[in-house]
Motif scaffolding. Structure first.
Motif, PDB file in Angstrom:
ATOM      1  N   PRO A  82       0.879  -1.318   0.170  1.00 38.43           N
ATOM      2  CA  PRO A  82       0.013   0.018  -0.128  1.00 38.43           C
ATOM      3  C   PRO A  82       0.711   1.462  -0.091  1.00 38.43           C
ATOM      4  CG  PRO A  82      -0.123  -1.063   2.152  1.00 38.43           C
ATOM      5  CD  PRO A  82       0.567  -2.079   1.326  1.00 38.43           C
ATOM      6  N   GLN A  83       0.238   2.208  -0.498  1.00 32.58           N
ATOM      7  CA  GLN A  83       0.882   3.649  -0.782  1.00 32.58           C
ATOM      8  C   GLN A  83       1.157   4.248   0.924  1.00 32.58           C
ATOM      9  OE1 GLN A  83       2.734   4.885  -3.364  1.00 32.58           O
ATOM     10  NE2 GLN A  83       2.093   3.124  -4.295  1.00 32.58           N
ATOM     11  N   ALA A  84       2.220   4.623   1.369  1.00 33.03           N
ATOM     12  CA  ALA A  84       2.348   5.207   2.364  1.00 33.03           C
ATOM     13  C   ALA A  84       3.517   6.214   2.407  1.00 33.03           C
ATOM     14  CB  ALA A  84       2.503   4.148   3.641  1.00 33.03           C
ATOM     15  N   SER A  85       3.539   7.176   3.207  1.00 31.58           N
ATOM     16  CA  SER A  85       4.323   8.212   3.261  1.00 31.58           C
ATOM     17  C   SER A  85       4.979   8.296   4.512  1.00 31.58           C
ATOM     18  CB  SER A  85       3.863   9.752   2.911  1.00 31.58           C
ATOM     19  OG  SER A  85       4.819  10.792   2.958  1.00 31.58           O
ATOM     20  N   TYR A  86       6.097   8.014   4.679  1.00 30.41           N
ATOM     21  CA  TYR A  86       7.023   8.376   5.716  1.00 30.41           C
ATOM     22  C   TYR A  86       7.857   9.463   6.061  1.00 30.41           C
ATOM     23  CZ  TYR A  86       5.300   3.551   6.024  1.00 30.41           C
ATOM     24  OH  TYR A  86       4.327   2.326   5.979  1.00 30.41           O
ATOM     25  N   GLY A  87       7.789  10.198   7.109  1.00 32.41           N
ATOM     26  CA  GLY A  87       8.286  11.374   7.415  1.00 32.41           C
ATOM     27  C   GLY A  87       9.192  11.378   8.886  1.00 32.41           C
ATOM     28  N   ALA A  88       9.955  12.102   9.068  1.00 31.91           N
ATOM     29  CA  ALA A  88      10.344  12.194  10.500  1.00 31.91           C
ATOM     30  C   ALA A  88       9.286  13.013  11.277  1.00 31.91           C
ATOM     31  CB  ALA A  88      11.613  12.905  10.614  1.00 31.91           C
ATOM     32  N   PRO A  89       9.333  12.847  12.649  1.00 30.02           N
ATOM     33  CA  PRO A  89       8.412  13.643  13.553  1.00 30.02           C
ATOM     34  C   PRO A  89       8.651  14.981  13.650  1.00 30.02           C
ATOM     35  CG  PRO A  89       9.699  11.967  14.748  1.00 30.02           C
ATOM     36  CD  PRO A  89      10.060  11.756  13.278  1.00 30.02           C
ATOM     37  N   ALA A  90       7.934  15.890  13.980  1.00 30.77           N
ATOM     38  CA  ALA A  90       8.024  17.212  14.181  1.00 30.77           C
ATOM     39  C   ALA A  90       9.156  17.503  15.447  1.00 30.77           C
ATOM     40  CB  ALA A  90       6.924  17.839  14.300  1.00 30.77           C
ATOM     41  N   ALA A  91       9.840  18.301  15.073  1.00 31.81           N
ATOM     42  CA  ALA A  91      10.923  18.449  15.846  1.00 31.81           C
ATOM     43  C   ALA A  91      10.146  19.252  17.087  1.00 31.81           C
ATOM     44  CB  ALA A  91      12.136  19.670  15.273  1.00 31.81           C
ATOM     45  N   THR A  92      10.621  18.627  18.269  1.00 30.44           N
ATOM     46  CA  THR A  92      10.275  19.045  19.616  1.00 30.44           C
ATOM     47  C   THR A  92      11.469  19.516  20.310  1.00 30.44           C
ATOM     48  OG1 THR A  92       8.225  17.558  19.597  1.00 30.44           O
ATOM     49  CG2 THR A  92       8.959  18.518  21.660  1.00 30.44           C
ATOM     50  N   GLN A  93      11.662  20.594  20.780  1.00 27.88           N
ATOM     51  CA  GLN A  93      12.640  21.030  21.700  1.00 27.88           C
ATOM     52  C   GLN A  93      12.628  20.632  23.127  1.00 27.88           C
ATOM     53  OE1 GLN A  93      13.830  25.143  20.905  1.00 27.88           O
ATOM     54  NE2 GLN A  93      15.772  25.116  21.840  1.00 27.88           N
ATOM     55  N   TYR A  94      13.506  20.080  23.483  1.00 29.79           N
ATOM     56  CA  TYR A  94      13.387  20.027  25.006  1.00 29.79           C
ATOM     57  C   TYR A  94      14.586  20.915  25.631  1.00 29.79           C
ATOM     58  CZ  TYR A  94      10.749  15.863  23.587  1.00 29.79           C
ATOM     59  OH  TYR A  94       9.523  15.323  22.882  1.00 29.79           O
ATOM     60  N   THR A  95      14.346  21.210  27.155  1.00 31.16           N
ATOM     61  CA  THR A  95      15.153  21.807  27.736  1.00 31.16           C
ATOM     62  C   THR A  95      15.688  21.036  29.285  1.00 31.16           C
ATOM     63  OG1 THR A  95      14.337  24.068  27.004  1.00 31.16           O
ATOM     64  CG2 THR A  95      15.797  24.046  28.986  1.00 31.16           C
ATOM     65  N   TYR A  96      16.852  20.963  29.458  1.00 32.06           N
ATOM     66  CA  TYR A  96      16.959  20.054  30.616  1.00 32.06           C
ATOM     67  C   TYR A  96      17.808  21.165  31.432  1.00 32.06           C
ATOM     68  CZ  TYR A  96      16.201  16.226  27.854  1.00 32.06           C
ATOM     69  OH  TYR A  96      15.457  15.144  26.928  1.00 32.06           O
ATOM     70  N   ALA A  97      17.519  21.129  32.865  1.00 34.49           N
ATOM     71  CA  ALA A  97      18.285  21.817  33.654  1.00 34.49           C
ATOM     72  C   ALA A  97      19.675  21.327  34.137  1.00 34.49           C
ATOM     73  CB  ALA A  97      17.397  22.140  35.000  1.00 34.49           C
TER      74      ALA A  97
END
Length: 125
Positions: A82-97
């Motif tokens: 089946p036709q499927a489109s795969y992409g990277a997930p949206a970039a989420t920025q994480y901040t660590y203390a």
């Protein structure tokens, strides 16, 4: 009768064959006679294929080859993914203390020690 129960019966039968005069003991003469009798008539063993009837080994015998009918091949089938489109997930920025840092250096000091002079003067001789 089990095998362990049959062993004493067989042993008694052999002993009674050896004890010709029935006195309950096998003398040297009785033993020698039994051994000589065994040598005069050796038991013959014959190894051969069975002689009665026909014995057939292997595949069954045919007078003609069996008839085999094959059907027409099935139509070809095409399968596709089946036709499927795969992409990277949206970039989420994480901040660590970062762990806390200490800038002041600790100060190490020895405790104060007080000494007093002896109460009287001592003389050694």
């Amino acid at each position: 009768m089990s095998a362990s129960a049959a062993q004493p019966a067989v042993a008694n039968a052999v002993f009674n064959m050896l004890d010709r005069n029935g006195d309950g003991a096998v003398s040297k003469q009785e033993f020698d006679a039994a051994m000589a009798q065994g040598q005069q008539q050796p038991q013959q063993v014959t190894y051969a294929a069975p002689t009665q009837g026909q014995v057939t080994y292997g595949a069954p015998q045919y007078t003609s080859a069996p008839t085999v009918t094959y059907g027409a091949p099935q139509p070809a089938m095409t399968y596709g993914a089946p036709q499927a489109s795969y992409g990277a997930p949206a970039a989420t920025q994480y901040t660590y203390a970062a762990p806390p840092t200490y800038s002041a250096q600790p100060t190490y000091a020895a405790p104060a020690t007080y000494t007093t002079a002896p109460a009287q003067e001592m003389t050694y001789a």
